[in-house]
Design an enzyme around this catalytic site. Structure first.
Site, PDB file in Angstrom:
ATOM      1  N   ASP A  21      46.298  76.832  22.816  1.00 38.98           N
ATOM      2  CA  ASP A  21      47.206  77.369  21.459  1.00 38.98           C
ATOM      3  C   ASP A  21      46.809  76.444  20.580  1.00 38.98           C
ATOM      4  O   ASP A  21      47.253  75.492  20.875  1.00 38.98           O
ATOM      5  CB  ASP A  21      48.482  77.475  21.773  1.00 38.98           C
ATOM      6  CG  ASP A  21      48.544  78.146  20.319  1.00 38.98           C
ATOM      7  OD1 ASP A  21      47.698  78.423  19.812  1.00 38.98           O
ATOM      8  OD2 ASP A  21      49.866  78.149  19.815  1.00 38.98           O
ATOM      9  N   ASP A  25      50.673  79.469  17.261  1.00 46.35           N
ATOM     10  CA  ASP A  25      51.324  80.959  17.306  1.00 46.35           C
ATOM     11  C   ASP A  25      51.325  81.520  18.890  1.00 46.35           C
ATOM     12  O   ASP A  25      51.798  82.546  18.879  1.00 46.35           O
ATOM     13  CB  ASP A  25      50.176  82.495  17.069  1.00 46.35           C
ATOM     14  CG  ASP A  25      48.670  82.489  17.455  1.00 46.35           C
ATOM     15  OD1 ASP A  25      48.360  81.425  18.950  1.00 46.35           O
ATOM     16  OD2 ASP A  25      47.934  82.523  17.469  1.00 46.35           O
ATOM     17  N   ASP A  29      43.652  80.096  22.632  1.00 46.95           N
ATOM     18  CA  ASP A  29      42.615  80.241  21.500  1.00 46.95           C
ATOM     19  C   ASP A  29      41.264  79.724  21.700  1.00 46.95           C
ATOM     20  O   ASP A  29      41.452  78.957  22.610  1.00 46.95           O
ATOM     21  CB  ASP A  29      42.889  80.985  19.794  1.00 46.95           C
ATOM     22  CG  ASP A  29      44.061  78.952  19.974  1.00 46.95           C
ATOM     23  OD1 ASP A  29      42.948  78.116  19.925  1.00 46.95           O
ATOM     24  OD2 ASP A  29      45.105  79.087  19.180  1.00 46.95           O
ATOM     25  N   ASP A  98      33.112  88.751  29.943  1.00 50.51           N
ATOM     26  CA  ASP A  98      33.320  89.899  31.380  1.00 50.51           C
ATOM     27  C   ASP A  98      33.079  91.231  30.357  1.00 50.51           C
ATOM     28  O   ASP A  98      32.786  90.868  29.239  1.00 50.51           O
ATOM     29  CB  ASP A  98      35.166  89.638  30.813  1.00 50.51           C
ATOM     30  CG  ASP A  98      35.406  90.130  32.219  1.00 50.51           C
ATOM     31  OD1 ASP A  98      35.650  91.178  32.311  1.00 50.51           O
ATOM     32  OD2 ASP A  98      36.698  89.677  33.315  1.00 50.51           O
ATOM     33  N   GLU A 262      32.508  92.286  39.252  1.00 48.27           N
ATOM     34  CA  GLU A 262      33.528  92.848  40.351  1.00 48.27           C
ATOM     35  C   GLU A 262      33.260  94.213  41.344  1.00 48.27           C
ATOM     36  O   GLU A 262      34.219  94.675  40.643  1.00 48.27           O
ATOM     37  CB  GLU A 262      34.889  92.768  39.932  1.00 48.27           C
ATOM     38  CG  GLU A 262      36.368  92.672  40.202  1.00 48.27           C
ATOM     39  CD  GLU A 262      37.316  93.045  39.142  1.00 48.27           C
ATOM     40  OE1 GLU A 262      38.277  93.055  39.794  1.00 48.27           O
ATOM     41  OE2 GLU A 262      37.404  94.009  38.738  1.00 48.27           O
ATOM     42  N   HIS A 327      42.645  85.825  37.408  1.00 47.82           N
ATOM     43  CA  HIS A 327      43.557  85.882  37.096  1.00 47.82           C
ATOM     44  C   HIS A 327      44.232  87.478  37.552  1.00 47.82           C
ATOM     45  O   HIS A 327      45.561  87.239  36.750  1.00 47.82           O
ATOM     46  CB  HIS A 327      43.313  85.830  35.489  1.00 47.82           C
ATOM     47  CG  HIS A 327      42.122  87.387  35.573  1.00 47.82           C
ATOM     48  ND1 HIS A 327      41.355  87.293  36.029  1.00 47.82           N
ATOM     49  CD2 HIS A 327      42.517  88.536  35.132  1.00 47.82           C
ATOM     50  CE1 HIS A 327      41.006  88.611  35.801  1.00 47.82           C
ATOM     51  NE2 HIS A 327      41.029  89.881  35.721  1.00 47.82           N
TER      52      HIS A 327
HETATM   53  C1  GLC Z   1      40.333  94.909  36.687  1.00 49.74           C
HETATM   54  C2  GLC Z   1      40.409  92.925  35.916  1.00 49.74           C
HETATM   55  C3  GLC Z   1      42.038  93.002  35.870  1.00 49.74           C
HETATM   56  C4  GLC Z   1      41.653  94.512  34.988  1.00 49.74           C
HETATM   57  C5  GLC Z   1      41.589  95.708  35.563  1.00 49.74           C
HETATM   58  C6  GLC Z   1      41.331  96.523  34.979  1.00 49.74           C
HETATM   59  O1  GLC Z   1      40.298  93.862  38.102  1.00 49.74           O
HETATM   60  O2  GLC Z   1      40.195  91.647  36.330  1.00 49.74           O
HETATM   61  O3  GLC Z   1      43.307  91.732  35.728  1.00 49.74           O
HETATM   62  O4  GLC Z   1      43.285  94.534  35.504  1.00 49.74           O
HETATM   63  O5  GLC Z   1      40.417  95.295  36.040  1.00 49.74           O
HETATM   64  O6  GLC Z   1      40.469  96.521  33.473  1.00 49.74           O
END
Ligand code: GLC
Length: 465
Positions: A21, A25, A29, A98, A262, A327
């Site tokens: 950060d 805030d 960022d 993403d 993914e 994540h």
């Molecule tokens: C994917 C992301 C995850 C998100 C989900 C819905 O699995 O990695 O963090 O909650 O999609 O978008």
């Protein structure tokens, strides 16, 4: 054949909100990322993947996109992004965005228009269905986050129809049967490519093709809904969607970009349907056979088998990835290794080596390079992850005590991975400016585990990476 750049790269995943950060805030960022570019360069990474940094109401930390063509103002907006892109490129670091193409936020302009009337030209950009005769939801599907009533459908009073949301109520599913939606998405993606973005991570890409909208025959949960993950992925017609998407965007000859999908529901058995170069679909993907969220760990034997199976696909020109956390997962050293003070470093090194010696593009998740560990908060109020909050509320509704519910949901909470990056031993791990409050609590072990103490030690994990 000469390998492509993304086949030689190490990719570092940044969860911007928790990285650094710069303005106090409490939210990480992009100026914070710019400040840390020399750190990343020294670490030796070749490419950053940003989890979604578009404007968003943050119901799911950015996976609920409100505007696909801009950058979240709290992260520094487009000004910060352009500066970051230029500075990263100058250091030889590429940038992957993403793309959340399965759903948007209900605050996205597209959804607001779609919702405005049954005759709106964007009505078919989302999935609207009439109620059943008794007024109930079109089918018995549950939403994954146990949000609201638990159903995957929410009724819209104004137009008298339900819309589908497989995640949260505020995350309506997009309809890939719509020509208008497809063309708009292609245009948006080309905009990012023209700006210089090097590729994309495609969120839940195997779910774009929906199954028939009929009841799942599986046993319903206590609220009468069924979470049937299997029927949502890899439905007939999916390949046609991905192929067309690629042909109109990153696959165009003027770009040197790639996409990593993914890929829930993909195993080594159907992987080549997506990856074989002659298919023209995905350059690479990551599967869930090792890191599936609800499996606490895998045995070494199972790990070897999975690696052996996936190893075969390289012989036929396909390419995959290596990772042990991200994540959405617990911290890898806590989950697959041992995070006690005695074994944390050696086991983190062992896991790092496993990720980097197997064929496939390695992904490193922020904080992994200093062996950050899981966190267990004592109050549900300290949690932010939608899964954790939804599962907690459902456990309470189902009669569990608050203590038991908390114990249950925190095991797999995605917040293990989302606490702020631990830079040093100062207040809040040096994540934000002194006196400011991070959006989520730091892991209390930051005084021992942080970048500056790791790098000061002679057996540094950072150096090993
Ligand atoms: C994917 C992301 C995850 C998100 C989900 C819905 O699995 O990695 O963090 O909650 O999609 O978008």
């Amino acid at each position: 054949m000469e390998p492509k750049w993304w086949q030689k790269a190490v990719i570092y995943e940044i969860y911007t909100k928790s990285f650094k950060d710069s303005d106090g805030d409490g939210l990480g960022d992009l100026f914070g990322v710019i400040e840390k570019l020399p750190y990343l360069k020294e670490l030796g990474i070749d490419c950053i993947w940003f989890t979604p940094i578009y404007p968003s109401p943050q119901v799911d930390n950015g996976y609920d996109v409100a505007d696909y063509e801009d950058i979240e103002p709290a992260y520094g907006g487009m000004t910060a992004f352009k500066e970051l892109l230029e500075k990263a490129h100058a250091l030889g670091i590429r940038v992957v965005m993403d793309l959340v193409l399965n759903h948007s936020s209900d605050e996205c302009r597209w959804f607001k228009e779609s919702q405005s009337s049954r005759d709106d030209p964007k009505r078919d950009w989302y999935i609207w269905r009439s109620p059943r005769e008794d007024g109930s939801e079109p089918n018995n599907w549950a939403n994954k986050f146990n949000d609201g009533s638990g159903s995957a459908w929410t009724f819209d009073e104004k137009t008298g129809e339900y819309y589908l949301h497989n995640y949260a109520v505020k995350m309506p599913e997009l309809n890939w049967e719509s020509r208008g939606l497809r063309e708009e998405v292609y245009r948006v993606i080309r905009g990012w490519l023209d700006m210089g973005v090097d590729g994309f991570r495609l969120d839940v890409i195997t779910k774009l093709k929906k199954p028939p909208f009929v009841d799942s025959p599986k046993k319903p949960n206590p609220f009468g809904y069924v979470l049937d993950n299997e029927i949502q992925s890899c439905n007939p017609g999916l390949h046609e969607i991905i192929k067309e998407l690629r042909e109109n965007t990153w696959g165009l000859p003027q770009y040197d970009a790639f996409a990593v999908g993914e890929a829930g529901g993909v195993t080594e058995k159907n992987a080549e349907e997506f990856l074989s170069p002659k298919r023209g679909e995905l350059e690479t993907l990551y599967h869930f056979q090792i890191v599936s969220r609800n499996r606490p760990t895998v045995t070494l034997k199972a790990y070897k088998e999975i690696q052996d199976n996936w190893g075969q696909i390289f012989n036929r020109g396909s390419w995959t990835t290596e990772h042990l956390s991200n994540h959405d997962q617990a911290r890898q050293v806590s989950r697959f290794g041992n995070d006690s003070s005695k074994y944390r470093k050696p086991s983190a090194k062992c896991l790092a080596m496993m990720t980097h010696v197997f064929p496939g593009t390695p992904f490193v998740y922020q904080g992994e390079e200093i062996g950050m560990t899981n966190v267990y908060f004592d109050s549900i109020d300290d949690y932010n992850d939608r899964y954790t909050l939804g599962d907690y509320a459902a456990a309470i509704r189902d009669g569990m005590t608050p203590e038991d519910a908390l114990r249950k949901v925190r095991i797999n909470s995605r917040d293990h991975a989302r606490t702020p990056m631990q830079w040093d031993a100062s207040e809040n791990a040096g994540f934000t400016v002194p006196g400011a409050r991070p959006w989520i609590k730091v892991n209390p072990n930051y005084r021992e585990i942080n970048v500056s103490s790791d790098r000061a030690s002679s057996d540094s994990l950072f150096a090993f990476y």
